[in-house]
Enzyme design. Structure first.
Site, PDB file in Angstrom:
ATOM      1  N   SER A  73     -14.315 -11.193  12.311  1.00 16.42           N
ATOM      2  CA  SER A  73     -13.429 -10.043  12.500  1.00 16.42           C
ATOM      3  C   SER A  73     -11.972 -10.437  12.703  1.00 16.42           C
ATOM      4  CB  SER A  73     -13.915  -9.254  13.722  1.00 16.42           C
ATOM      5  OG  SER A  73     -12.937  -8.361  14.188  1.00 16.42           O
ATOM      6  N   GLY A  74     -11.097  -9.812  11.913  1.00 15.80           N
ATOM      7  CA  GLY A  74      -9.669 -10.051  12.089  1.00 15.80           C
ATOM      8  C   GLY A  74      -9.175  -9.558  13.434  1.00 15.80           C
ATOM      9  N   LEU A  75      -9.659  -8.387  13.858  1.00 17.15           N
ATOM     10  CA  LEU A  75      -9.283  -7.866  15.167  1.00 17.15           C
ATOM     11  C   LEU A  75      -9.729  -8.804  16.274  1.00 17.15           C
ATOM     12  CD1 LEU A  75      -8.354  -5.732  17.227  1.00 17.15           C
ATOM     13  CD2 LEU A  75     -10.539  -4.563  16.875  1.00 17.15           C
ATOM     14  N   ASP A  85      -3.427  -7.279  15.936  1.00 22.73           N
ATOM     15  CA  ASP A  85      -4.085  -7.308  14.627  1.00 22.73           C
ATOM     16  C   ASP A  85      -3.136  -6.770  13.567  1.00 22.73           C
ATOM     17  OD1 ASP A  85      -6.068  -7.555  12.700  1.00 22.73           O
ATOM     18  OD2 ASP A  85      -6.949  -5.603  13.151  1.00 22.73           O
ATOM     19  N   ASP A 112     -13.117 -11.296   7.538  1.00 25.35           N
ATOM     20  CA  ASP A 112     -12.194 -10.172   7.440  1.00 25.35           C
ATOM     21  C   ASP A 112     -10.816 -10.754   7.144  1.00 25.35           C
ATOM     22  OD1 ASP A 112     -10.587  -7.969   7.785  1.00 25.35           O
ATOM     23  OD2 ASP A 112     -11.011  -7.710   9.907  1.00 25.35           O
ATOM     24  N   ASP A 114      -8.091  -9.364   5.959  1.00 25.90           N
ATOM     25  CA  ASP A 114      -6.987  -8.404   5.913  1.00 25.90           C
ATOM     26  C   ASP A 114      -6.625  -8.080   4.460  1.00 25.90           C
ATOM     27  OD1 ASP A 114      -7.073  -8.366   8.645  1.00 25.90           O
ATOM     28  OD2 ASP A 114      -5.419  -9.762   8.921  1.00 25.90           O
ATOM     29  N   GLU A 141      -8.669  -5.830   2.110  1.00 27.23           N
ATOM     30  CA  GLU A 141      -8.420  -4.388   2.155  1.00 27.23           C
ATOM     31  C   GLU A 141      -7.203  -4.002   1.331  1.00 27.23           C
ATOM     32  OE1 GLU A 141      -6.393  -3.418   6.315  1.00 27.23           O
ATOM     33  OE2 GLU A 141      -7.976  -4.910   6.535  1.00 27.23           O
ATOM     34  N   LYS A 147      -0.648  -5.830   7.541  1.00 26.66           N
ATOM     35  CA  LYS A 147      -1.544  -4.689   7.703  1.00 26.66           C
ATOM     36  C   LYS A 147      -1.373  -4.046   9.075  1.00 26.66           C
ATOM     37  CE  LYS A 147      -5.124  -4.874   9.783  1.00 26.66           C
ATOM     38  NZ  LYS A 147      -6.417  -5.586   9.614  1.00 26.66           N
ATOM     39  N   ASN A 149      -3.885  -2.099  11.928  1.00 21.54           N
ATOM     40  CA  ASN A 149      -5.293  -1.884  12.233  1.00 21.54           C
ATOM     41  C   ASN A 149      -5.689  -0.447  11.947  1.00 21.54           C
ATOM     42  OD1 ASN A 149      -7.589  -1.070  14.266  1.00 21.54           O
ATOM     43  ND2 ASN A 149      -7.709  -3.280  14.048  1.00 21.54           N
ATOM     44  N   SER A 150      -6.840  -0.279  11.323  1.00 14.86           N
ATOM     45  CA  SER A 150      -7.267   1.033  10.836  1.00 14.86           C
ATOM     46  C   SER A 150      -7.592   2.018  11.945  1.00 14.86           C
ATOM     47  CB  SER A 150      -8.500   0.870   9.939  1.00 14.86           C
ATOM     48  OG  SER A 150      -8.216   0.028   8.857  1.00 14.86           O
ATOM     49  N   ARG A 186     -12.262  -3.749   0.352  1.00 11.97           N
ATOM     50  CA  ARG A 186     -12.292  -2.730   1.412  1.00 11.97           C
ATOM     51  C   ARG A 186     -11.374  -1.569   1.030  1.00 11.97           C
ATOM     52  NH1 ARG A 186     -11.270  -4.185   7.754  1.00 11.97           N
ATOM     53  NH2 ARG A 186     -10.109  -2.309   8.354  1.00 11.97           N
ATOM     54  N   HIS A 217     -14.346   2.510   4.543  1.00  8.38           N
ATOM     55  CA  HIS A 217     -13.990   2.591   5.957  1.00  8.38           C
ATOM     56  C   HIS A 217     -13.658   4.029   6.348  1.00  8.38           C
ATOM     57  CE1 HIS A 217     -13.373   0.797   9.697  1.00  8.38           C
ATOM     58  NE2 HIS A 217     -12.159   0.320   9.572  1.00  8.38           N
TER      59      HIS A 217
END
Length: 322
Positions: A73-75, A85, A112, A114, A141, A147, A149-150, A186, A217
């Site tokens: 996970s990037g986060l 992130d 992940d 990004d 993504e 980026k 964070n979503s 993504r 997502h």
């Protein structure tokens, strides 16, 4: 002479250590490469699961729990480094973390990645470096670099041009050395506030560009956007989801929808935050370990996870006996 002997021993031990790491990095489960394991997992008609990890230790814990794959996970990786992130951690810093994860485990890692940390050139270079380190695949993504964070509330989520992003996917696939290395595209259309038709259009373009799977997502508290997408997708290729926000949805529902893979995306990192906060506060309050020592992993358990027994056996084999 003594110095040279010591240096020679040090170099020998270093080469043995590097050989051990390389062996584990390239190791397989049941004779199947990590890349092939991940490709089979994504393509399986059975629902599969990837569990988040953000370090070598957490990756080993995930493997021991019985998961077939790991979500890098990037986060979580950025959080454990103490940064946001938002690509504040460079791609080489992320690469260093995921290398330790790959060395520590025998199951595949989907990183992940990004946006691929730049344009097609950055992304295709990343793929080569991930392959070198035994990482089985990457998820990229369709946002702009750097980026956002979503799951952040009230943030603008600009998306990349779909055709440019598709060519980025193609560049990654064209330049991978292992044909089974996986690139997951993504789709962030729902995150950006766009509808199902745009999500479908983008997913189709990315699939045609060579993506091994698409990750759809959504940050709604229900799976309605995922349901709408799957109804129109018609099983054109594997679909991956991240149900962090719609976590109350029964897992059986994802199987019914035809989802390929579910990612539990950040829960080990979040669990460790809670545990460390509680332990630190308790020790600060008590000025003692008396209420904590039995509530945390023993040092012996940490040594076990670090595979100290392997080092002990190696020392018995390779160090001269006095």
């Amino acid at each position: 002479m003594g110095s040279c002997i010591k240096t020679g021993c040090s170099l020998l031990r270093l080469s043995q250590t590097l050989g051990l790491c390389t062996s584990r990095r390239a190791s397989t489960a049941g004779g199947i490469k990590k890349t092939t394991q991940l490709k089979n997992l994504l393509a399986s008609p059975q629902l599969s699961f990837l569990m988040e990890a953000h370090s070598g230790l957490s990756a080993r814990i995930v493997e021991e729990a019985g998961f077939s794959g790991i979500w890098g996970s990037g986060l979580a990786i950025s959080a454990q480094l103490g940064v946001r992130d938002s690509n504040e951690a460079s791609w080489t810093q992320v690469l260093e973390v995921v290398e330790f994860m790959a060395d520590a485990t025998d199951i595949p890692i989907l990183l992940d990645a990004d946006t691929g940390y730049g344009n097609f050139n950055n992304a295709r270079r990343l793929v080569r470096k991930l392959e070198d380190r035994g990482v089985a695949g990457c998820c990229i993504e369709d946002k702009c670099f750097p980026k956002t964070n979503s799951l952040l509330d009230g943030r603008v989520q600009p998306l990349a041009d779909a055709q440019e992003f598709a060519l980025k996917i193609k560049a990654c696939k064209d330049h991978q050395k292992d044909p089974d290395f996986c690139v997951v595209a993504r789709v962030e259309a729902f995150i950006a506030g766009w509808g199902v038709d745009m999500a479908l259009e983008r997913a189709q373009i990315y699939r045609e560009a060579g993506a091994d799977a698409v990750l759809i997502h959504s940050k709604r508290s229900d799976p309605s956007e995922i349901e709408a997408f799957m109804a129109k997708w018609k099983n054109k290729g594997p679909v991956v989801i991240v149900p962090t926000k719609y976590h109350t949805t029964p897992t059986s529902k994802f199987q019914e929808l035809g989802i390929s893979t579910v990612i539990w995306a950040n829960h080990n990192m979040r669990a460790s935050v809670t545990a460390m906060q509680n332990v630190s506060r308790q020790i600060m309050k008590d000025q003692s370990l008396v209420n904590i020592e039995t509530q945390v992993a023993s040092v012996k358990e940490v040594f076990r996870l670090q595979r100290d027994e392997e080092l002990k056996a190696a020392e018995d084999r390779y160090l001269p006996k006095k």
